[in-house]
Scaffold this motif. Structure first.
Motif, short mmCIF file in Angstrom:
data_model
loop_
_atom_site.label_atom_id
_atom_site.label_comp_id
_atom_site.label_asym_id
_atom_site.label_seq_id
_atom_site.Cartn_x
_atom_site.Cartn_y
_atom_site.Cartn_z
N LEU A 419 34.56 62.23 16.84
CA LEU A 419 35.07 60.92 16.90
C LEU A 419 34.80 59.98 15.49
CD1 LEU A 419 34.91 60.06 20.54
CD2 LEU A 419 36.97 60.38 19.13
N GLN A 420 33.31 60.10 14.57
CA GLN A 420 33.15 59.06 13.67
C GLN A 420 34.06 59.37 12.54
OE1 GLN A 420 28.56 60.07 13.97
NE2 GLN A 420 28.23 57.79 14.83
N ILE A 421 33.86 61.26 12.75
CA ILE A 421 34.77 61.70 11.66
C ILE A 421 36.41 61.22 11.45
CG2 ILE A 421 35.65 64.11 10.57
CD1 ILE A 421 32.91 64.98 11.13
N ALA A 422 36.30 61.12 12.85
CA ALA A 422 38.35 61.03 12.75
C ALA A 422 38.44 59.84 12.46
CB ALA A 422 38.58 61.66 14.16
N GLY A 423 37.36 58.69 13.02
CA GLY A 423 37.40 57.29 12.66
C GLY A 423 37.27 56.95 11.06
N ALA A 424 36.73 57.27 10.02
CA ALA A 424 36.22 57.55 9.10
C ALA A 424 37.82 57.63 8.36
CB ALA A 424 35.33 58.11 8.15
N LEU A 425 38.19 59.61 8.66
CA LEU A 425 39.51 59.27 8.07
C LEU A 425 40.65 58.80 7.92
CD1 LEU A 425 39.03 63.38 8.58
CD2 LEU A 425 39.44 62.18 6.46
N GLU A 426 40.37 57.60 9.44
CA GLU A 426 41.65 57.11 9.84
C GLU A 426 41.56 55.27 9.54
OE1 GLU A 426 44.88 58.62 10.21
OE2 GLU A 426 44.57 60.14 11.98
N SER A 427 40.20 55.43 8.29
CA SER A 427 39.70 54.25 8.81
C SER A 427 40.41 53.14 7.88
CB SER A 427 38.33 54.14 7.87
OG SER A 427 38.48 54.52 6.25
N TYR A 428 41.94 53.50 7.25
CA TYR A 428 42.50 53.16 6.03
C TYR A 428 44.40 52.54 6.74
CZ TYR A 428 38.19 52.30 3.00
OH TYR A 428 37.41 51.08 2.47
N SER A 429 44.47 53.62 7.86
CA SER A 429 45.91 54.12 8.10
C SER A 429 46.26 53.25 9.01
CB SER A 429 45.67 55.38 9.09
OG SER A 429 47.34 55.63 8.96
N GLU A 430 46.95 52.20 9.19
CA GLU A 430 47.72 51.67 10.11
C GLU A 430 48.98 51.93 11.09
OE1 GLU A 430 47.35 48.95 11.54
OE2 GLU A 430 45.63 48.61 9.73
N HIS A 431 49.09 53.54 11.15
CA HIS A 431 50.06 54.30 11.61
C HIS A 431 49.35 54.22 13.29
CE1 HIS A 431 52.08 58.02 13.62
NE2 HIS A 431 52.88 57.86 12.45
N PRO A 432 50.73 54.12 14.18
CA PRO A 432 50.13 54.13 15.67
C PRO A 432 49.39 54.76 16.34
CG PRO A 432 52.81 54.07 15.64
CD PRO A 432 51.73 54.34 13.51
N ILE A 433 49.07 56.38 15.34
CA ILE A 433 48.67 57.38 15.93
C ILE A 433 47.26 57.29 15.53
CG2 ILE A 433 47.67 59.55 15.78
CD1 ILE A 433 50.52 60.42 15.67
N ALA A 434 46.49 56.08 14.13
CA ALA A 434 45.63 55.88 13.21
C ALA A 434 45.01 54.98 14.40
CB ALA A 434 45.64 55.51 12.16
N ARG A 435 45.94 54.07 14.73
CA ARG A 435 45.02 53.18 15.99
C ARG A 435 44.51 53.53 16.91
NH1 ARG A 435 49.37 49.87 12.94
NH2 ARG A 435 51.12 49.81 15.26
N ALA A 436 45.23 54.23 18.09
CA ALA A 436 44.54 54.94 19.03
C ALA A 436 43.51 54.90 18.74
CB ALA A 436 45.44 55.88 19.04
N ILE A 437 43.17 56.21 17.45
CA ILE A 437 41.68 56.28 16.72
C ILE A 437 40.96 55.26 16.97
CG2 ILE A 437 40.01 58.07 15.19
CD1 ILE A 437 42.67 60.23 15.09
N HIS A 438 41.15 53.91 15.99
CA HIS A 438 40.46 52.76 15.53
C HIS A 438 40.05 52.24 17.39
CE1 HIS A 438 43.00 52.53 11.64
NE2 HIS A 438 42.37 53.71 12.11
N ASN A 439 40.78 52.65 18.15
CA ASN A 439 40.34 51.76 19.80
C ASN A 439 39.34 52.29 19.79
OD1 ASN A 439 42.36 49.89 19.03
ND2 ASN A 439 43.86 50.73 20.16
N LYS A 440 39.72 54.14 19.86
CA LYS A 440 38.22 55.07 20.36
C LYS A 440 37.67 54.68 19.74
CE LYS A 440 37.97 58.34 23.39
NZ LYS A 440 37.72 58.25 24.96
N THR A 441 37.26 54.14 18.43
CA THR A 441 36.05 54.52 17.97
C THR A 441 35.81 53.42 17.89
OG1 THR A 441 37.28 54.69 15.69
CG2 THR A 441 36.28 56.94 16.88
N GLN A 442 36.18 51.80 18.20
CA GLN A 442 35.73 50.77 18.00
C GLN A 442 34.36 50.89 18.35
OE1 GLN A 442 37.89 47.98 20.22
NE2 GLN A 442 37.85 46.51 18.60
#
Length: 685
Positions: A419-442
């Motif tokens: 999850l830490q790797i996924a969160g870092a990779l998606e950190s600059y994306s605003e795609h809805p799926i990326a936001r799901a990962i943002h919320n999970k790694t908050q």
């Protein structure tokens, strides 16, 4: 050129007939082009120019007081109202009169004079209005009562006439009190939002009236304060209780970018809010306006009662005349049957019948508004009671409307590392799926990612701690061996050499949605169907989780509309959607229900019913309330007519007295009003 529009609040508006007379008097003012009196909301709308003095003169017959719309009409305690004080004084003279009646006789001048005082004090306004109506050949309940009182006095029944006047005045007072209680549902909404706001201008904090707040102003809301204006949070974090607007019982977290509503309560931290709406356009102001308009709109049952009463009153007068004339023609005593005819007039007053429906509608709509449900008229309330099929949009209605991480599967690392790797990779994306990962790694500590590279339609790659990682769909890892996954939306995570794991993402059903569908089935809704444009397998999975009885997938908006039309051929249908892309289906259904009305103006305007929050439990609650309201309306009409029939039958053996007739009329009125006010106690299910 459009005439100027003026809106006023009314105090002392006692009955529907008085409202009609008042409206007619205002329309006769030369400077007035048009007028509308909303009896249920005690509100007057004038098109043209009229002063408060002119309007109060038009309502002088009923002692109506007029106030500007934005000014709260003063609340006068029951015992301080002039008409109620006169009623009690009338009672005193009735009691003294009966002392004389038994001590010195009913025909003594002192006895007659005391009863006459009771009649004048308690019935002056009644007889004045009734006599004027009689001269104009306008037959309403006050006309009938006036004829009965004057007739009783002429035939020497002074005691009966005095008792009739007192009981009628008491009935009017209690009816007015009950209508005031019902109108309090609106008044309580008006009291929700504060009248002043703390605004920051020129680096200074000033407290000003909400009417003077401008869109774009910066508003400061301290902990424990009510929010005065609609706006968007630009600084601060807090939990806000917005139950008065949306009906949500749990406070909602607010942070930068969150919308706040006037009338909600800031419970914890200070908030800095940018004002987005003027005071007359706030959500609570629109709710009040729509509730008032809804309460003024007549339901089908009320329209029937009004039409019935129109013919009922003349029929009672003819019946009373026949009672007076026919028996004496065959040798009966004239005075006895004149008395019986007057009693028929009194018992025939349509007061209970006329008020049986509006008091229930007003109370039910007010109850719903306090629970976060905006029902836009009695017709929709009645139709909701007969609904036996409910169609739901899927995304944002049955589901929360945004993807969430549903599974994390690590193959080479731990789940936390993945999850830490996924969160870092998606950190600059605003795609809805990326936001799901943002919320999970908050709350997680994420490593720094650099050298981002995007692959359109596939995913993202970046370097973390010197290693190049990737996250994306199967196309991004087409050269790697992928683990089997049954979910529709899968994000694989790995390097150029291997797959380290995956996360699955999906839109989730709302909490307790299955229980609410079960509640609908218990309420007699035989068919619950989900309409969605999503693919069939995803739709069927959500359908199983929510418990709907039928699923229709891969539909375009026109397909949804066609299905609603087809369903209406065999069912009475309610459509539940977000009020925007489902607008055609909402309009076509017997009842259109929009979710999240507090968030969108479109939802509030489009549907027949708006759920101010996103709480599906409000749908079973509203259907239950509507069924209960319809049952109470039917009970009221039955009670009103039953008591009239029973009392009229007492004429045959000669048992119907004037005081018994007015007591029956008053009893019927009180019964229907008290029965309707039970709806005020109806809480959320």
């Amino acid at each position: 050129m459009l005439a100027e529009k003026q809106v006023f609040r009314l105090q002392g508006l006692s009955c529907t007939n008085c409202a009609a007379t008042f409206e007619k008097n205002v329309r006769n003012i030369k400077s007035v082009d048009d007028v509308n009196v909303n009896f249920s909301a005690a509100k007057l709308t004038v098109y043209g120019n009229a002063s408060i003095k002119q309007l109060e003169q038009a309502g002088a017959f009923d002692h109506i007081k007029v106030y500007p719309e934005k000014m709260k009409a003063p609340t006068i305690p029951f015992y301080q109202k002039r008409e109620n004080q006169l009623t009690m004084l009338s009672l005193l003279f009735v009691m003294i009169g009966y002392v004389f009646y038994f001590q010195i006789g009913e025909h003594h001048a002192l006895t007659i004079g005391t009863f006459l005082m009771a009649i004048i004090i308690g019935g002056y306004d009644l007889i004045k209005t009734g006599s004027r109506n009689l001269l104009k050949l306008q037959f309403d309940m006050k006309t009938l009562m006036t004829i009965a009182v004057i007739g009783a006095a002429i035939i020497g029944e002074w005691a009966e006439a005095a008792v009739v006047v007192f009981l009628f005045a008491l009935s009017e007072a209690l009816e007015g009190y009950s209508m005031d209680k019902a109108r309090n549902s609106i008044q309580s909404l008006m009291d929700v939002a504060p009248n002043r706001a703390t605004i920051k201008r020129d680096h200074q904090l000033i407290e000003i009236d909400v009417e003077d707040v401008r869109i774009g102003d910066t508003m400061i809301v301290k902990p424990g304060e009510k929010i005065a204006m609609d706006g968007v949070v630009i600084e601060g974090n807090s939990y806000v209780n917005q139950a008065a607007i949306t009906g949500e019982s749990v406070p909602v977290e607010k942070e930068d970018g969150s919308t706040v509503f006037a009338g909600s309560i800031n419970e914890e931290g200070a908030l800095v809010v940018e004002v987005t709406k003027s005071s007359e356009d706030t959500t609570i102001a629109k709710i009040i306006h729509l509730v008032e308009e809804a309460q003024a709109e007549k339901a089908p049952t009320q329209q029937f009662v009004d039409r019935f009463a129109k013919y009922y009153t003349p029929a009672i007068m003819i019946l009373a005349l026949l009672v007076i004339i026919i028996p004496p023609i065959f040798g009966a005593d004239w005075q006895t049957w004149i008395y019986n005819g007057l009693a028929v007039l009194v018992v025939g007053c349509p007061c209970a019948l006329v008020i049986s429906t509006p008091v229930a509608i007003v109370t039910a709509i007010g109850n719903a508004a306090r629970n976060g449900v905006l029902i836009k008229g009695g017709i929709h309330l009645e139709q909701l009671a007969n609904i036996d099929a409910v169609a739901f949009d899927k995304t944002g209605t049955l589901t929360i409307g945004r993807p969430v991480v549903t599974e994390v599967k690590a193959i080479r690392r731990t789940e936390e590392e993945l999850l830490q790797i996924a969160g870092a990779l998606e950190s600059y994306s605003e795609h809805p799926i990326a936001r799901a990962i943002h919320n999970k790694t908050q709350g997680m500590r994420l490593p720094e990612a650099t050298q981002f590279q995007s692959f359109t339609g596939k995913g993202i790659a970046a370097v973390i701690n010197g290693v190049r990682y990737k996250i994306g769909n199967a196309k991004l890892f087409e050269e790697s061996e992928l683990p089997p996954v049954s979910a529709n939306t899968v994000l694989y995570i790995g390097t150029d050499d291997e797959v380290m794991g995956y996360v699955t993402v999906a839109d989730q059903p709302r909490p307790n949605v299955k229980q609410q569908i079960t509640n609908l089935h218990r309420l007699g809704v035989s068919n619950t169907v989900m309409l969605t444009g999503d693919v069939t397998n995803v739709a069927e999975e959500i359908g199983q989780e929510t418990g709907v009885s039928e699923v229709k997938a891969e539909l375009f908006p026109e397909d949804k509309l066609a299905y609603i039309k087809q369903l209406k051929q065999t069912h009475r249908v309610a459509m539940v959607g977000d009020g925007i892309n489902d607008a055609p289906s909402l309009a076509e259904a017997n009842v259109g229900i929009a979710m999240g009305g507090a968030g969108t103006d479109v939802a509030m305007e489009t549907a027949d019913i708006a759920l101010m929050g996103d709480d599906l439990s409000k749908i079973p609650h509203s259907i239950h309330l509507s069924k209960r309201t319809l049952r109470i309306i039917k009970e009221n009409i039955f009670l009103a007519l039953l008591l009239k029939v029973v009392a009229l039958l007492l004429v045959i053996p000669g048992w119907l007295t004037l005081w018994l007739a007015i007591f029956a009329d008053m009893g019927a009125t009180l019964l229907v009003v008290l029965n309707a006010l039970r709806l005020m106690r109806k809480k959320d299910r």
